[in-house]
Design an enzyme around this catalytic site. Structure first.
Site, PDB file in Angstrom:
ATOM      1  N   LYS A  32      41.550   4.253 -42.463  1.00 10.94           N
ATOM      2  CA  LYS A  32      42.053   5.485 -41.746  1.00 10.94           C
ATOM      3  C   LYS A  32      40.714   6.417 -41.465  1.00 10.94           C
ATOM      4  O   LYS A  32      40.597   7.599 -41.749  1.00 10.94           O
ATOM      5  CB  LYS A  32      43.048   6.350 -42.328  1.00 10.94           C
ATOM      6  N   HIS A  45      38.122   8.912 -40.219  1.00 17.98           N
ATOM      7  CA  HIS A  45      38.177   9.825 -39.103  1.00 17.98           C
ATOM      8  C   HIS A  45      36.900  10.807 -39.298  1.00 17.98           C
ATOM      9  O   HIS A  45      37.104  11.912 -40.250  1.00 17.98           O
ATOM     10  CB  HIS A  45      39.570  10.777 -39.651  1.00 17.98           C
ATOM     11  N   ARG A  83      62.311   1.247 -41.639  1.00 21.52           N
ATOM     12  CA  ARG A  83      63.156   1.480 -42.677  1.00 21.52           C
ATOM     13  C   ARG A  83      64.564   0.432 -42.339  1.00 21.52           C
ATOM     14  O   ARG A  83      65.058   0.396 -41.204  1.00 21.52           O
ATOM     15  CB  ARG A  83      63.952   2.934 -42.608  1.00 21.52           C
TER      16      ARG A  83
HETATM   17  O1  C5P Z   1      56.390   3.073 -47.608  1.00 18.72           O
HETATM   18  P1  C5P Z   1      55.991   2.942 -46.322  1.00 18.72           P
HETATM   19  O2  C5P Z   1      56.969   1.885 -45.590  1.00 18.72           O
HETATM   20  O3  C5P Z   1      56.395   4.326 -45.757  1.00 18.72           O
HETATM   21  O4  C5P Z   1      54.534   2.763 -46.193  1.00 18.72           O
HETATM   22  C1  C5P Z   1      54.131   2.711 -44.577  1.00 18.72           C
HETATM   23  C2  C5P Z   1      52.543   2.705 -44.797  1.00 18.72           C
HETATM   24  O5  C5P Z   1      52.049   2.663 -43.749  1.00 18.72           O
HETATM   25  C3  C5P Z   1      51.858   3.463 -45.783  1.00 18.72           C
HETATM   26  O6  C5P Z   1      50.755   2.619 -46.510  1.00 18.72           O
HETATM   27  C4  C5P Z   1      51.050   4.417 -44.915  1.00 18.72           C
HETATM   28  O7  C5P Z   1      49.971   4.847 -45.317  1.00 18.72           O
HETATM   29  C5  C5P Z   1      51.033   3.595 -43.302  1.00 18.72           C
HETATM   30  N1  C5P Z   1      50.816   4.359 -42.191  1.00 18.72           N
HETATM   31  C6  C5P Z   1      51.776   5.030 -41.738  1.00 18.72           C
HETATM   32  N2  C5P Z   1      51.766   5.737 -40.605  1.00 18.72           N
HETATM   33  C7  C5P Z   1      50.763   5.384 -39.842  1.00 18.72           C
HETATM   34  C8  C5P Z   1      49.688   4.786 -40.172  1.00 18.72           C
HETATM   35  C9  C5P Z   1      49.854   4.129 -41.339  1.00 18.72           C
HETATM   36  O8  C5P Z   1      52.945   5.316 -42.346  1.00 18.72           O
HETATM   37  N3  C5P Z   1      50.650   6.196 -38.762  1.00 18.72           N
END
Ligand code: C5P
Length: 225
Positions: free
Chosen positions: A64, A66, A176
């Site tokens: 990420k 930035h 989810r």
């Molecule tokens: O545990 P969960 O399914 O929420 O994890 C989502 C993953 O995706 C995390 O590692 C998070 O850093 C990453 N992510 C996100 N949203 C974004 C970019 C990356 O949740 N926009």
């Protein structure tokens, strides 16, 4: 089953947990699985070294980035010894930074991150953005297309509009298939995300917390329903 590409978010600072996640998710040919390592793992004591030894897996480094163009370019150059397939940077780093980073990325696919899935319209207002999420993500997707990025991250809720302007892979976190959304605001089921046109899903906690093998089976059941 329709699309089946999943990046598992290995959000841990423990090498043994990362090994467990990899081992216990290699139990089916029904899913095409890649592994995503983010800031927690990359900054852990042995994380980088572990990633340097991974073989025959699709590896996604969620840096990420930035920052200003020079810093983003230098960071990518510093990661070049790793055998990685995908790397992220925030599109809000700006067009110059995106173009310069893409130029040095070589065979690494550069993914542009739009608005984080943990943010909603209220959070955007707090930060000072005037556009709503859909329009902001659309504008960022146009910028990613202009910078010739290889992939884009957005929530499943924006995939349909993003596809109109961004023509390569679309990667969707905030997935989810149980009831706990944790800190995510713009969530979707795996099935819905694929239906909207996502190329890859990113799934962390719904798979890595609790019984990993059972979670993978639940995911397959959900997709096959
Ligand atoms: O545990 P969960 O399914 O929420 O994890 C989502 C993953 O995706 C995390 O590692 C998070 O850093 C990453 N992510 C996100 N949203 C974004 C970019 C990356 O949740 N926009």
């Amino acid at each position: 089953m329709m699309n089946n590409k999943i990046f598992i978010a290995c959000d841990t600072s423990s090498i043994s947990k990362a090994k467990e996640i990899i081992r216990k998710t290699q139990i089916t040919s029904k899913l095409e699985i890649g592994y995503k390592f983010g800031l927690e793992f990359l900054n852990s004591k042995d994380g980088r070294n572990f990633i340097s030894k991974i073989k025959n897996q699709t590896v996604f480094i969620d840096t990420k980035l930035h920052d200003i163009p020079n810093t983003c370019v230098s960071a990518v150059k510093a990661l070049k010894d790793l055998n990685i397939d995908y790397l992220t940077m925030h599109i809000s780093s700006g067009l110059d930074a995106l173009k310069a980073t893409k130029k040095v990325a070589g065979k690494i696919k550069l993914i542009g991150v739009t608005i984080l899935t943990s943010l909603d319209n209220k959070s955007l207002k707090e930060i000072g953005f005037n556009k709503d999420i859909k329009n902001l993500v659309l504008q960022q997707a146009k910028l990613a297309q202009k910078a010739k990025l290889d992939a884009l991250v957005c929530s499943a809720q924006e995939v349909k509009i993003v596809k109109k302007v961004f023509k390569k892979e679309i990667i969707t976190p905030g997935i989810r298939f149980d009831t706990n959304s944790n800190d995510q605001k713009r969530t979707s089921s795996p099935k819905q995300a694929y239906k909207n046109g996502s190329s890859w899903l990113v799934i962390g906690r719904p798979i890595t917390k609790g019984n990993i093998k059972k979670n993978i089976q639940n995911l397959i059941d959900h997709l096959e329903k």
